[in-house]
Design an enzyme around this catalytic site. Structure first.
Site, PDB file in Angstrom:
ATOM      1  N   THR A 242      -6.538 -16.931   1.800  1.00  0.00           N
ATOM      2  CA  THR A 242      -5.559 -16.244   2.638  1.00  0.00           C
ATOM      3  C   THR A 242      -4.719 -15.317   1.781  1.00  0.00           C
ATOM      4  O   THR A 242      -4.254 -15.698   0.704  1.00  0.00           O
ATOM      5  CB  THR A 242      -4.632 -17.251   3.356  1.00  0.00           C
ATOM      6  N   GLY A 246      -4.441 -10.903   5.626  1.00  0.00           N
ATOM      7  CA  GLY A 246      -5.632 -11.414   6.268  1.00  0.00           C
ATOM      8  C   GLY A 246      -6.147 -12.675   5.611  1.00  0.00           C
ATOM      9  O   GLY A 246      -5.655 -13.094   4.558  1.00  0.00           O
ATOM     10  N   ASP A 362      -8.182   0.834  -6.221  1.00  0.00           N
ATOM     11  CA  ASP A 362      -7.617  -0.517  -6.354  1.00  0.00           C
ATOM     12  C   ASP A 362      -8.598  -1.423  -7.092  1.00  0.00           C
ATOM     13  O   ASP A 362      -8.967  -2.493  -6.605  1.00  0.00           O
ATOM     14  CB  ASP A 362      -7.270  -1.091  -4.980  1.00  0.00           C
TER      15      ASP A 362
END
Length: 527
Positions: A242, A246, A362
């Site tokens: 988690t 999301g 990223d």
């Protein structure tokens, strides 16, 4: 001869074409380039030839065959181009996979001399034009994800038996088409009649079926209900992770295939930026294919249910492995070197093989996933951006703290060199076993000169073997070049890839005596 899953480089030797008794040749999952020697296709005793997942280019012979037995061919996931070849299989079955290449032109009227004995996969190419009817005489034909003009479906896949019952099928299709016309007319009348209630009707229907939904895998389409049933409505017991926005679920489908589901939290459904991020990830992963990039099997983007379906990665993220002592000790130097090389290949593909180039933005240890064999895959393309050479590429500051290139803080202009910087951080983190934040800050200090390489390596592992020590030293040299504060002074991923192909130089000084300052002064041949 089985040579798959190695680090072989260079071209396929033409001498293979002289091995007349060769029956099996597997060169898959390497870094081979250049053409496939045409002489290999003249080996009559060859039964299995696999060169999938390489970087081969060039074209295939216009025709080949005359086999002495059944023949299996796999040339998928390369850069092969040209026309689809004609296969002579007068007496034997042929199973050929041409998928995920760049074959172009139109389809020949016949691909095999005996179509019922042929199984051909031509998906994910650039084949255009119409579809010859004779192709449906083949035992199996997959033409999905091409540029074909006379099918309006995204893909087309047929098996033998379609043409046999064509006349009977027409007897069914024509009445059914008339029935659809009637339904359409009645539906239009009802639509006009209940126009005032249109909004509520659409919301009810969409909450049940979803408004943007597509799931696929090698076994065919997966039903939405299969996902719900496999996770029991996304029950917490199937949740394996988690995050802030999301959760990730593990699901076993009826076919037995295990997938990972990344589902947006319900509170974020109405957030435009998160919905845009999900749409962006679908777009990126639907268009790119690479052996070191996570595979997207499907998605559901709806205002009541938003999730992505990926290939399942048994070992989780690189961040998890590095922060778990048991996992980190199993993650040896050789595995860590291969992880870095795999991510380097993925970034090279995105920056230099995609047109226009794609910037990930990223690259972090959380976005590198590992399968059961500790093979690494780059994931999470929610912030990825297509690099437009005709624009300023100015963007909002995105990425993860500690990995973002310093120039983004004041220019907000995204370039491929931003990924290069993050890649440098990732190299250090992989070898140190933790994020190198303080070490990067020390690069400008005088004390940096006294830091030995062995003092920053992950202490949970024994010192690397001579071969691993050579690789680690070489990759740390690349990392230091990637972390240069000046974007222009950083190497491109093309230069990094070229250096990786020539990384067999022996160490000049003993490994225990190598300092980071010494490696910082190494020439990365920036051009």
């Amino acid at each position: 001869m089985y040579l798959s899953h190695n680090n072989l480089i260079g071209t396929i030797p033409t001498e293979f074409g002289t091995l007349h008794n060769l029956m099996y040749l597997d060169l898959s999952c390497n870094n081979l380039i250049g053409d496939i020697p045409s002489s290999i296709f003249n080996l009559k005793n060859l039964q299995d030839f696999d060169v999938s997942q390489n970087q081969l280019s060039g074209s295939m012979p216009r025709r080949f065959g005359n086999f002495s037995s059944s023949f299996h061919l796999n040339i998928s996931e390369n850069n092969l181009c040209g026309s689809v070849p004609y296969i002579l299989n007068d007496y034997f079955h042929v199973d050929a996979d041409f998928s995920h290449n760049k074959f172009n032109g139109t389809l020949p009227s016949i691909i095999c001399s005996v179509p019922p004995l042929c199984s051909i996969n031509l998906s994910y190419n650039k084949i255009s034009g119409s579809i010859p009817g004779d192709l449906f005489r083949m035992q199996y034909i997959n033409l999905s994800y091409n540029l074909l003009s006379d099918n309006e479906l995204l893909g087309l896949e047929k098996k033998q038996g379609f043409s046999k019952g064509l006349q009977s099928l027409l007897k069914i299709i024509i009445p059914f088409a008339i029935f659809l016309v009637i339904i359409f007319v009645v539906g239009f009348i009802l639509f006009e009649s209940f126009k005032k209630n249109k909004k509520s009707i659409i919301q009810t229907r969409e909450s049940k079926n979803g408004d943007l939904f597509s799931i696929w895998n090698y076994d065919g389409k997966i039903a939405y209900e299969d996902i719900i049933e496999a996770t029991e409505g996304f029950d917490i017991k199937y949740c394996i992770g988690t995050g802030a926005y999301g959760s990730v679920y593990r699901a076993q489908l009826p076919s037995g295939k295990i997938v990972a589901l990344k589902k947006l939290h319900r509170r974020e459904y109405g957030n435009t930026s998160f919905a845009k991020s999900f749409h962006n990830e679908v777009k990126m992963l639907s268009e790119i294919r690479h052996r070191s990039i996570i595979k997207l099997h499907g998605f559901c983007l709806h205002n009541q249910s938003m999730f992505l379906i990926y290939e399942y990665m048994e070992r989780g993220s690189l961040f998890y492995v590095l922060n778990n002592d048991y996992e980190a000790k199993e993650f040896d130097w050789s595995m860590r070197v291969n992880t870095i090389k795999g991510i380097a290949n993925a970034l090279f593909y995105m920056h230099h093989d995609c047109a226009p180039p794609i910037i990930h933005r990223d690259v972090t240890s959380n976005n590198v996933l590992l399968n059961s064999k500790m093979k690494a895959f780059l994931s999470d393309f929610g912030t990825a951006r297509i690099l437009d050479p005709d624009s300023s590429n100015q963007t909002l500051l995105v990425g993860t703290y500690g990995y973002v290139a310093p120039e983004l803080a004041y220019t907000l202009v995204v370039t491929a060199k931003c990924d290069v910087y993050s890649f440098g951080v990732l190299i250090f983190e992989t070898f140190m076993g933790r994020h190198p934040g303080e070490l990067i800050l020390s690069f400008s200090n005088t004390c940096f000169e006294s830091i030995l390489l062995i003092d920053v390596l992950d202490p949970r592992l024994p010192l690397p073997s001579p071969k691993d020590a050579q690789d680690v030293t070489f990759l740390v040299t690349i990392a230091l070049a990637c972390l240069n504060s000046s974007p222009k002074s950083r190497p491109s991923m093309h230069q990094v890839s070229q250096r990786l192909l020539s990384s067999d130089q022996s160490l000049v000084i003993p490994f225990n005596n190598i300092s980071l300052q010494h490696l910082l002064n190494q020439d990365m041949q920036i051009i």
